[in-house]
Design a protein around this motif. Structure first.
Motif, PDB file in Angstrom:
ATOM      1  N   ASP A 282      11.947  20.265  -4.289  1.00  0.00           N
ATOM      2  CA  ASP A 282      12.032  20.248  -2.908  1.00  0.00           C
ATOM      3  C   ASP A 282      11.397  18.791  -2.548  1.00  0.00           C
ATOM      4  O   ASP A 282      11.437  18.469  -1.251  1.00  0.00           O
ATOM      5  CB  ASP A 282      11.012  21.271  -2.167  1.00  0.00           C
ATOM      6  CG  ASP A 282       9.538  21.364  -2.994  1.00  0.00           C
ATOM      7  OD1 ASP A 282       9.859  21.006  -4.448  1.00  0.00           O
ATOM      8  OD2 ASP A 282       8.555  21.569  -2.558  1.00  0.00           O
ATOM      9  N   GLU A 283      11.061  17.994  -3.412  1.00  0.00           N
ATOM     10  CA  GLU A 283      10.339  16.733  -2.967  1.00  0.00           C
ATOM     11  C   GLU A 283      11.434  15.567  -3.108  1.00  0.00           C
ATOM     12  O   GLU A 283      10.839  14.459  -3.240  1.00  0.00           O
ATOM     13  CB  GLU A 283       9.108  16.521  -3.685  1.00  0.00           C
ATOM     14  CG  GLU A 283       7.958  17.754  -3.504  1.00  0.00           C
ATOM     15  CD  GLU A 283       6.863  17.437  -4.471  1.00  0.00           C
ATOM     16  OE1 GLU A 283       6.435  16.418  -4.813  1.00  0.00           O
ATOM     17  OE2 GLU A 283       5.942  18.510  -4.552  1.00  0.00           O
ATOM     18  N   THR A 284      12.605  15.686  -3.330  1.00  0.00           N
ATOM     19  CA  THR A 284      13.480  15.024  -3.703  1.00  0.00           C
ATOM     20  C   THR A 284      14.823  14.975  -3.054  1.00  0.00           C
ATOM     21  O   THR A 284      15.256  16.135  -2.818  1.00  0.00           O
ATOM     22  CB  THR A 284      13.586  14.298  -5.009  1.00  0.00           C
ATOM     23  OG1 THR A 284      14.559  13.184  -5.180  1.00  0.00           O
ATOM     24  CG2 THR A 284      14.177  15.339  -5.827  1.00  0.00           C
TER      25      THR A 284
ATOM     26  N   SER B 168       9.153  16.297 -13.950  1.00  0.00           N
ATOM     27  CA  SER B 168       9.324  16.233 -12.291  1.00  0.00           C
ATOM     28  C   SER B 168      10.465  15.364 -11.937  1.00  0.00           C
ATOM     29  O   SER B 168      10.713  14.228 -12.471  1.00  0.00           O
ATOM     30  CB  SER B 168       7.977  15.499 -11.757  1.00  0.00           C
ATOM     31  OG  SER B 168       8.279  15.464 -10.341  1.00  0.00           O
TER      32      SER B 168
ATOM     33  N   THR C 107      10.424  13.628  -9.217  1.00  0.00           N
ATOM     34  CA  THR C 107      10.181  12.760  -8.470  1.00  0.00           C
ATOM     35  C   THR C 107       9.758  11.484  -9.261  1.00  0.00           C
ATOM     36  O   THR C 107       9.381  10.371  -8.653  1.00  0.00           O
ATOM     37  CB  THR C 107       8.897  13.209  -7.656  1.00  0.00           C
ATOM     38  OG1 THR C 107       7.889  13.595  -8.623  1.00  0.00           O
ATOM     39  CG2 THR C 107       9.072  14.421  -6.540  1.00  0.00           C
TER      40      THR C 107
ATOM     41  N   GLY D 298       8.404  24.421  -5.150  1.00  0.00           N
ATOM     42  CA  GLY D 298       7.436  24.634  -4.114  1.00  0.00           C
ATOM     43  C   GLY D 298       6.063  25.159  -5.041  1.00  0.00           C
ATOM     44  O   GLY D 298       6.051  25.240  -6.417  1.00  0.00           O
ATOM     45  N   GLN D 299       5.073  25.417  -4.305  1.00  0.00           N
ATOM     46  CA  GLN D 299       3.788  25.821  -4.750  1.00  0.00           C
ATOM     47  C   GLN D 299       3.527  27.195  -4.952  1.00  0.00           C
ATOM     48  O   GLN D 299       2.613  27.718  -5.812  1.00  0.00           O
ATOM     49  CB  GLN D 299       2.760  25.091  -4.265  1.00  0.00           C
ATOM     50  CG  GLN D 299       2.498  23.482  -4.364  1.00  0.00           C
ATOM     51  CD  GLN D 299       2.567  22.895  -5.711  1.00  0.00           C
ATOM     52  OE1 GLN D 299       1.591  23.619  -6.571  1.00  0.00           O
ATOM     53  NE2 GLN D 299       3.194  21.798  -6.175  1.00  0.00           N
TER      54      GLN D 299
ATOM     55  N   LYS E  44       9.426  20.520  -8.539  1.00  0.00           N
ATOM     56  CA  LYS E  44       9.595  19.568  -7.391  1.00  0.00           C
ATOM     57  C   LYS E  44      11.077  19.403  -7.043  1.00  0.00           C
ATOM     58  O   LYS E  44      11.258  17.991  -6.498  1.00  0.00           O
ATOM     59  CB  LYS E  44       8.937  18.274  -7.717  1.00  0.00           C
ATOM     60  CG  LYS E  44       7.508  18.701  -8.290  1.00  0.00           C
ATOM     61  CD  LYS E  44       6.670  17.357  -8.273  1.00  0.00           C
ATOM     62  CE  LYS E  44       5.183  18.005  -8.741  1.00  0.00           C
ATOM     63  NZ  LYS E  44       4.030  16.592  -8.672  1.00  0.00           N
TER      64      LYS E  44
END
Length: 455
Positions: free
Chosen positions: A404-406, A375, A377, A429-430, A402
């Motif tokens: 999209d989360e960093t 990941s 993150t 994304g999910q 992920k």
């Protein structure tokens, strides 16, 4: 060297004895507590054993009065011609003399043979000052052995001291070399164009390790010197070219048509199960391949139910295994399928025991692949630790989740530079099966450098 052992009540008593017997130049080699006496191992008294030594060359001979040498006494036996003492037990009596003078010696004409009258009995008195082999105490041999041991220890200590001094000198030289290299790099940075420093700073902010930032700056500066243009636009293009040259061999080929089994490994919380569902949908719907699922993730609550839900939606079979022995049964049931995705349990893969455990579930072969899922993150130090554990087992495929989360993407550069991974897919994304796409080096470079128009 003279070595002597003392058994005393305390060390101070031994010090006085050592000074009196060995002199002020003596030194203590060893002290230890011992117990002596007693009855049947009980009531033993505590004593201190002190071993001291002194260099014999340093001992000054003491001035003592010379003892008179005692001459050996010589005792003689008086001859028979002299008047013997009546009480002397060594001489023949008159009756014996008369008997020897009578027959049968007279008839034979032979004279009787009497004991020699000139016999002298010498009695040597032993010199008490003369040493003998029997008078050498047993402890002298022990002292000689101990002296040799002490000399060996001193020589080893000298060698160790020389070795330590050499190690310290080498360490100082390394420190000086590193300092000079750092100063040279700083001087090089001062001479670099501002545009190069700008993009180097950008990479550092993205989490790229300093050593790779230095390589990047030197490579970009060299390209600019060859072009003769140090402007922002030129430096941006040169920066893109350098990063793309680092990533040109990184892009994977996705799921190969000849691959039949793909194992997914990785730590907890990286999204392995969701990623498997995305790839299963992509292969089933877009490539029209018959797909099956196997899960060994029986540690996490509802992990099997989650994957079963995806299998029911996609209308594909699912097998659950609890041990390596059950894999044979699962593969046999899915033997008529084109592609099998296997989900393994997420564990603390910093522990090599868990790595070897999951490795026992993997089925080696020409038609199998193993993909490590990480990941974006997670901390780069944790990512590198997990990656190093699986690289030892031949894992070289990487899937990153992920995105999209960093906003920090330097970890990708660090991983591919250190471990030479191939990256086929990234997820962002999910949503299944939409939030997954093949890895694109140009997209990553744009994320790393940003848009020059925004600066």
């Amino acid at each position: 060297m003279k070595v002597k052992r003392y058994i005393v009540d305390d060390v101070s008593e031994a010090v006085n004895m050592i000074r009196n017997e060995l002199g002020s130049d003596a030194f203590i080699l060893n002290t230890k507590e011992i117990r002596i006496g007693g009855f049947l191992g009980m009531f033993r008294k505590k004593r201190v054993e002190v071993t001291a030594a002194v260099d014999e060359a340093a001992i000054k001979p003491s001035k003592r009065p010379m003892l008179p040498v005692r001459q050996p006494e010589r005792k003689s036996v008086p001859t028979l011609t002299e008047e013997p003492s009546a009480s002397s037990p060594l001489l023949p009596s008159n009756a014996i003399r008369e008997r020897y003078s009578q027959a049968p010696f007279a008839d034979s004409g032979r004279k009787p043979s009497l004991p020699s009258t000139d016999l002298q009995m010498d009695v040597d008195v032993a010199d008490p000052l003369k040493p003998s082999s029997e008078s050498i105490p047993f402890y002298d041999k022990q002292s000689a052995t101990l002296a040799a041991v002490v000399q060996t220890i001193e020589e080893a200590r000298d060698k160790k001291q020389q070795s330590d001094e050499s190690s310290e000198l080498l360490q100082e030289l390394r420190t000086m070399k590193e300092m000079m290299a750092k100063m040279a790099r700083q001087q090089t940075y001062r001479s670099m164009p501002e545009s190069v420093m700008k993009w180097s700073k950008r990479l550092a902010e993205q989490g790229v390790e300093p050593s790779y930032v230095e390589q990047f700056a030197e490579a970009v500066n060299q390209r600019l010197q060859e072009q003769g243009d140090e402007g922002i636009a030129s430096s941006y293009e040169a920066s893109q070219e350098v990063l793309l040259s680092w990533l040109q061999h990184v892009k994977g080929n996705g799921v190969d048509s000849t691959t039949r089994i793909i194992h997914f490994v990785g730590p907890t919380g990286v999204g392995k199960t969701t990623t498997i569902a995305k790839l299963a949908a992509e292969q089933s719907l877009n490539h029209r391949r018959s797909v099956g699922l196997i899960t060994a993730d029986t540690y996490r609550i509802a992990a099997v139910d989650q994957l079963r839900t995806y299998a029911d939606i996609l209308n594909i079979p699912l097998e659950v295994v609890f041990s390596p022995s059950e894999l044979v049964r699962a593969y046999k049931k899915l033997s008529d399928l084109d592609l099998i995705f296997m989900d393994t349990a997420g564990r603390n893969y910093r522990n090599e025991l868990f790595v070897s455990e999951v490795n026992s579930l993997l089925s080696p072969g020409e038609q199998t692949e193993t993909i490590l899922v990480l990941s974006m993150t997670h901390k780069i130090s944790d990512m590198k630790m997990v990656a190093s554990q699986f690289v030892k087992y031949g894992v070289n495929q990487l899937l990153l989740t992920k995105f999209d989360e960093t906003d920090s993407f330097g970890a990708v550069i660090n991983l591919v530079k250190e471990f030479d991974f191939r990256i086929s897919y990234i997820t962002f994304g999910q949503a299944v099966p939409d939030d997954i796409r093949p890895f694109d080096p140009k997209e990553l470079v744009k994320r790393l450098l940003g848009d020059p128009a925004d600066d």
